[in-house]
Design an enzyme around this catalytic site. Structure first.
Site, PDB file in Angstrom:
ATOM      1  N   GLY A 108       9.464 -14.131   0.229  1.00 52.78           N
ATOM      2  CA  GLY A 108       8.861 -13.840  -0.603  1.00 52.78           C
ATOM      3  C   GLY A 108       9.484 -13.722  -1.833  1.00 52.78           C
TER       4      GLY A 108
ATOM      5  CB  THR B 262       5.335 -10.883  -9.440  1.00 50.82           C
ATOM      6  OG1 THR B 262       5.655 -11.938 -10.528  1.00 50.82           O
ATOM      7  CG2 THR B 262       5.096  -9.594 -10.242  1.00 50.82           C
ATOM      8  CB  VAL B 263       3.754  -9.376  -4.992  1.00 51.17           C
ATOM      9  CG1 VAL B 263       3.364  -8.062  -4.177  1.00 51.17           C
ATOM     10  CG2 VAL B 263       2.357  -9.103  -5.851  1.00 51.17           C
TER      11      VAL B 263
ATOM     12  CE  LYS C 220      -8.478 -10.604  -6.225  1.00 53.22           C
ATOM     13  NZ  LYS C 220      -8.326 -10.361  -7.579  1.00 53.22           N
TER      14      LYS C 220
END
Length: 587
Positions: A265, A268-269, A452
């Site tokens: 990937g 963004t990250v 989360k």
């Protein structure tokens, strides 16, 4: 004297050689925050700045007022402290930059070789309680007439030792470009490799070359009976200087090689992790394969074509040791992570959906295979939520209640709405700021926060499913409800609050939009920041804060996991089973 768990870390010019190294320093500070420490970061001027400023002052060819000379040289440390503060902001850590005036660092003696005599401990501890990290320019103090003074050669070391003594820090570490103190300078050409000390007495430290630790600081530590550590960044193999009758060499270890990564990937990250690793951590990690959807786009971002692939299985089956999963979603990432673990690769991921749904099984698989799976970035971004709970539970504490803000995107959006923006404009602003995905529905409907909470509950030893969490959607109807009373908005702010009382069997885990009063600890959380309040059965409440969304905040947490895994990969293999002979006779 303070009894809090505080680490004083000193970063010298050998570590801060250029502004690029600020990212490394921020990452090291975050590593200590994950350990549960509040951090005082004492910094020297970057690189050879002090030498350059000294030459500038001497170019005036006249006898200078020493206080003016000190004022000029002090700009180097002030600039360095400001840059580290900005680097911490970018990494998603809350911090304060405090100079010698704010901290009341008073000196006596020669204005260019002064001795520190006073510190406003209350102010420093207060700033630590609020921010968690305080950055201090080393080397600088003020005399009784409030004039700038310098602490002499090695003055930043002395600043760190002085602060550590005054506040009763649990750890004081001088972070250098070498792994500790050696029998001779390891950089000297034509010599055999020197042996590193594990423990060294003050007296022997004063007989060693001053190139690593200046003697003025050692003399202060000896006088105050203050033990301190000397070591390299991202390492806990150090030399301890203290009241030792004898000194010992550390066991010889093989030099570690960069750990090989496959990156799945490049969004963004993923892009943030790539840039951080290649720009400032290439000595510790080597990226050997990158799996992307758009190879041309990745090439334009600087990724070599030779390591790019469209097939994530090709990346996993490369000669990598760690797989970094940053694709998102669940089904494909599950198959990829499972394959990586089954083939003996460690895994780091920021994928909360994956871990919430499949985390238990993947963790069991990793144990069976003798590898690690790490997902700290999945909760809180740069807010070290899972680590804080893990540490507390590991000490025998039981978590009684969870309450906080776990979605930086929604926090950003609600703050803009409170300022008068429409929901559409607020969401668009979050996208432009890099906090929201193209489709932010999972943030707005509470799913992200609920997942989360599942991971947090797991750390508390409680099993919870995301569909058991009651979520309130942030939509136009909710916006009309929370903006309908201007007086309410003036006294309160809307927040997406996660709450659950683990001790109450009737308590329902919730993600709801609440009007938070100005007296609430969550009121002052702004932008994309997260804050979680962890209440223990002892009555203590732990507060953890940090930026919870965005490229670099999430990348900071991913890289922290990578550093932890790399330590396991490079576990020292000792060449000799016993310590070298003691050195008392060599003094």
């Amino acid at each position: 004297m303070c009894s809090r768990r505080i680490a004083v870390l000193k970063f010298g010019g050998s570590v801060l050689q250029s502004p690029v190294d600020v990212a490394r320093v921020a990452q090291e500070i975050y590593r200590w925050r994950r350990k549960g420490f509040q951090v005082v970061a004492v910094v020297s001027a970057i690189g050879n700045t002090t030498d350059r400023l000294t030459r500038t002052a001497k170019s005036f060819e006249m006898k200078s007022d020493p206080h003016k000379f000190a004022t000029l040289l002090a700009t180097g440390e002030r600039q360095s402290a400001a840059l580290v503060g900005l680097g911490l902001d970018r990494a998603g850590l809350t911090s304060a930059v405090c100079d010698e005036v704010q901290l009341g660092i008073r000196t006596t003696g020669n204005p260019l070789d002064a001795d520190p005599v006073a510190l406003d401990c209350d102010t420093l501890v207060e700033q630590l309680e609020v921010h968690g990290v305080v950055v201090v320019p080393g080397f600088i103090g003020r005399d009784e007439n409030d004039r700038v003074c310098l602490l002499g050669r090695g003055g930043s070391d002395l600043t760190a030792l002085f602060i550590a003594k005054k506040i009763g820090a649990a750890v004081c570490r001088l972070i250098k470009d070498v792994a500790g103190l050696y029998e001779f300078d390891p950089k000297l050409a034509g010599k055999t490799n020197p042996r590193r000390f594990a423990h060294v007495s003050y007296d022997l430290a004063l007989h060693l070359d001053e190139s690593i630790v200046q003697h003025k600081g050692v003399k202060f530590a000896r006088r105050e009976r203050l033990s301190f550590e000397v070591g390299a960044i991202f390492s806990d193999e150090v030399t301890v200087v203290g009241e030792f009758e004898n000194s010992t060499f550390a066991r010889k270890t093989k030099k570690s090689q960069p750990v090989r990564l496959a990156l799945l990937g490049f969004g963004t990250v993923g892009g943030g992790v790539w840039h951080r690793l290649t720009e400032s951590l290439s000595d510790k990690f080597e990226i050997v394969s990158v799996a992307v959807r758009d190879i041309e786009s990745a090439k334009k971002a600087g990724v070599p074509e030779s390591i790019l692939t469209n097939d994530p299985y090709v990346a996993i089956n490369s000669n990598c040791q760690i797989v970094v999963e940053l694709i998102g979603g669940t089904e494909l990432p599950y198959q990829l992570v499972k394959h990586a673990l089954e083939t003996g690769r460690h895994v780091a991921t920021a994928n909360k959906s994956l871990l919430a749904q499949f985390g238990i099984g993947l963790t069991e698989l990793s144990r069976d295979q003798g590898v690690s799976i790490a997902g700290s970035a999945a909760v809180g971004g740069a807010a070290h939520v899972l680590e804080a709970i893990r540490e507390s539970v590991g000490q025998g504490n039981r978590v009684s209640r969870i309450r906080g803000l776990l979605n930086g995107t929604t926090n950003f959006v609600l703050e803009r709405i409170a300022d008068g923006a429409t929901l559409v404009d607020a969401v668009e602003g979050a996208k432009l700021a890099g906090f929201a995905e193209a489709d932010p529905q999972r943030d707005l409907d509470g799913t992200d926060a609920a997942e989360k909470l599942v991971l947090i509950a797991r750390e508390c030893g409680v099993m919870l499913r995301a569909d058991e969490v009651v979520c309130q959607v942030l939509d136009e109807a909710t916006v009309r409800a929370i903006t309908g009373n201007d007086q309410v908005i003036q006294r309160r702010l809307p927040k997406q609050v996660v709450s659950w009382d683990l001790n109450d069997s009737n308590s329902i885990p919730r993600v709801c939009i609440e009007q938070v009063d100005v007296t609430d600890p969550l009121y002052a959380v702004h932008g994309a920041a997260n804050r979680i309040l962890i209440s223990l059965e002892t009555g203590e409440t732990i507060s953890v804060s940090g930026v919870g969304a965005g490229r670099y905040a999430t990348a900071t947490a991913v890289i922290a996991d990578l550093i932890d895994i790399a330590d396991r990969v490079n576990q020292p293999k000792h060449e000799n089973a016993t310590l070298e002979p003691e050195l008392a006779s060599t003094i």
